[in-house]
Design an enzyme around this catalytic site. Structure first.
Site, PDB file in Angstrom:
ATOM      1  N   GLU B  56       1.467  -1.397   0.256  1.00 29.60           N
ATOM      2  CA  GLU B  56       0.110  -0.352  -0.036  1.00 29.60           C
ATOM      3  C   GLU B  56       1.183   1.207   0.032  1.00 29.60           C
ATOM      4  O   GLU B  56       2.136   1.232   0.468  1.00 29.60           O
ATOM      5  CB  GLU B  56      -1.376   0.070   1.369  1.00 29.60           C
ATOM      6  CG  GLU B  56      -1.269  -0.861   1.481  1.00 29.60           C
ATOM      7  CD  GLU B  56      -2.371  -1.805   2.769  1.00 29.60           C
ATOM      8  OE1 GLU B  56      -3.354  -1.339   2.675  1.00 29.60           O
ATOM      9  OE2 GLU B  56      -2.164  -1.208   3.238  1.00 29.60           O
ATOM     10  N   ASP B 227      -7.407  -5.000   8.793  1.00 28.50           N
ATOM     11  CA  ASP B 227      -7.636  -3.633   8.855  1.00 28.50           C
ATOM     12  C   ASP B 227      -7.084  -3.731   6.596  1.00 28.50           C
ATOM     13  O   ASP B 227      -6.682  -3.368   6.482  1.00 28.50           O
ATOM     14  CB  ASP B 227      -5.668  -3.186   8.871  1.00 28.50           C
ATOM     15  CG  ASP B 227      -5.060  -4.075   8.717  1.00 28.50           C
ATOM     16  OD1 ASP B 227      -5.187  -5.031   7.988  1.00 28.50           O
ATOM     17  OD2 ASP B 227      -3.032  -3.918   8.950  1.00 28.50           O
TER      18      ASP B 227
END
Lengths: 342, 342
Positions: B56, B227
């Site tokens: 990410e 998450d």
């Protein structure tokens, strides 16, 4: 450890291999990756805009290697002694997520942008092209000229820049490299008689550095300065003169020359020309337009090319970017280990 | 030049200042930035998923400073000797786009995640909280324990991990720091009698490490392991036990515990509690739930806190990440300058 190629390493790399030779090799690397376009996980870049510039992240991944580039674009920078564009990039191993390679990309982006332009022109410009006009003689100009020389054999250049000092710099840098350079006093004068026109200007504005009247049959137009929202270079009528080729439509429709035309304006994804599933140039009279904004696959190609070239040499240094605790679940023990007093 | 804080610098920084002291300061820095939430240009992170992990990029910007973090999450990594999460981050000057600070963030992320959890709990947990249950004793666990000790004075810990070696590591690392630690044989046993429950497990799965029956009135639940899409930790019935607080809804609805409930499931943006425009805990019996996924502002806060702390010290090194040609328009002259033979 992560391998790091800094600015001074990059300059040494170019001195060792030659900018033209590097761009010729990189053009092949970019073409190779464009040919396997469908194996990449692609997305439009993520941009953070301010009134005076933009900062972008450009991620891309194939099944084994992930790449991203950080790049800014600040057109008012040169007046303050800074460059318009700076960049750096990273390669990571998809299988464990670890970053494996970090490199400066201010210079590398200049090399890859020119290598991509030349690679595309190799397929779209007329094979007998001899003369290239260049509108804009800024940071990217010499790289474009050298790449087109290395990949297409272009020797005759007609350049124009609103800043005469930029043209002088261009001549100074390339004068000894065997080019036949004509400095022109307008874009129209530069374009006259050109087989290829490259526009690379930096104004963040809807500009028309090339007008419809400047475009003649058979021209290939390589437009690279229009690369973010509100920033274009071409008289929009030029887009109707011949087929428009793009890198990645979701990004180009926001950032490229086609941002000011209808959302369904027909474009050809260039990778399909390489794949043989879409036509490229179909006649010597046709005008071809490469609406280039710069796409993450090109950075991927440039980074992997650089990484392969410097592997095992003194140009790649190790930096401790990634913590490597002996027990991967014991980050705390690693982070709080006693440190010998220096 | 760009300042660089590598892994060894980070370990020295922690040795000099103390992990608990750093997290207490960082909790204040994160709170300060949450209080000026509306001055940030925010976006959900850009994720590249594979079956075995995710990479990410998390960008964020205020009017002066831009930050981004690179972070991976690969749950199968520890079995192969790698960490689940590694990270690094960059700060850049919005005004000219130049990167000014590069830092390892594997350790820094652990510090900022725990600092954020503790900062939020300072506002949402009962003021008389004394006992924290911890489900999961992996890389993040000790940081959470120390941060809650530093910020809320928590000394009594009840821990459970499916891997007994992880619990042993936890006790080994924290045993000498004044905690009263009870190692439990189930999550339910750990949660019994706890005022705060922290779940931090790494499985990329829809798990239920805490069940509805484990939740008792007055509890604050700090759930940080859920998450990313497909990765949650709570029995979904728990979400109906009390108000759910989140960082940035566009990201949490995709990645957090609330990913499995209706798109209009009511949540409170935590920054509004700090701003006084939304209620926090309203009674001692209420269950409060912080559905934390980690947001870019926390990295921004951690990076600026680190940068300010190491400025001018030997912990920040210079690396040549950005080319600096004397004439900013003459990148080519800079890149092809003659290099002395080494």
């Amino acid at each position: 450890m992560t391998a790091f190629v800094g600015v001074s390493d990059m300059v040494r790399w170019i001195a060792q291999h030659g900018a033209a030779e590097i761009m010729a090799g990189m053009a092949d690397a970019v073409e190779e990756d464009f040919r396997r376009w469908e194996s990449f996980d692609k997305s439009a870049r993520v941009a953070s805009h301010t009134p005076f510039g933009v900062i972008e992240l450009m991620p891309i991944s194939d099944p084994d290697l992930y790449a991203f580039k950080y790049v800014n674009g600040h057109p008012f920078n040169p007046a303050r002694g800074y460059q318009t564009v700076t960049a750096f990039g990273v390669l990571a191993d998809v299988h464990n997520g670890y970053p494996v390679f970090l490199a400066e990309m201010t210079v590398l982006t200049a090399l890859r942008t020119a290598a991509t332009s030349a690679m595309v022109a190799r397929h779209l410009a007329r094979a007998d092209s001899q003369v290239m006009a260049m509108i804009g003689a800024g940071s990217q100009a010499e790289f474009q000229a050298l790449a087109f020389h290395a990949v297409l054999g272009i020797e005759k250049l007609r350049i124009f820049d609103v800043d005469p000092a930029a043209s002088e710099k261009f001549v100074r840098n390339l004068g000894s490299r065997g080019f036949d350079i004509t400095v022109c006093s307008s874009a129209s004068e530069a374009a006259a008689g050109a087989d290829i026109v490259t526009t690379c200007t930096a104004d963040k504005a809807v500009a028309q550095v090339l007008t419809d009247a400047d475009v003649t049959p058979g021209m290939h137009i390589n437009t690279i300065g229009g690369d973010c929202p509100g920033k274009t270079e071409l008289d929009p009528r030029i887009l109707d003169r011949g087929p428009v080729f793009v890198e990645y439509p979701p990004q180009t429709r926001i950032e490229g020359e086609i941002q000011n035309v209808a959302a369904d304006f027909p474009v050809t994804e260039f990778w399909k020309v390489l794949a043989g599933t879409a036509p490229g140039r179909t006649s010597a009279e046709q005008v071809t337009i490469f609406d280039s904004v710069g796409f993450a696959i090109e950075d991927f190609s440039a980074l992997r090319y650089l990484r392969e070239s410097v592997a095992g040499t003194s140009l790649a240094h190790e930096i401790d970017l990634v913590a490597a605790p002996e027990d991967p679940k014991d980050l705390f023990g690693f982070a709080t280990a006693p440190v010998p007093v220096a």
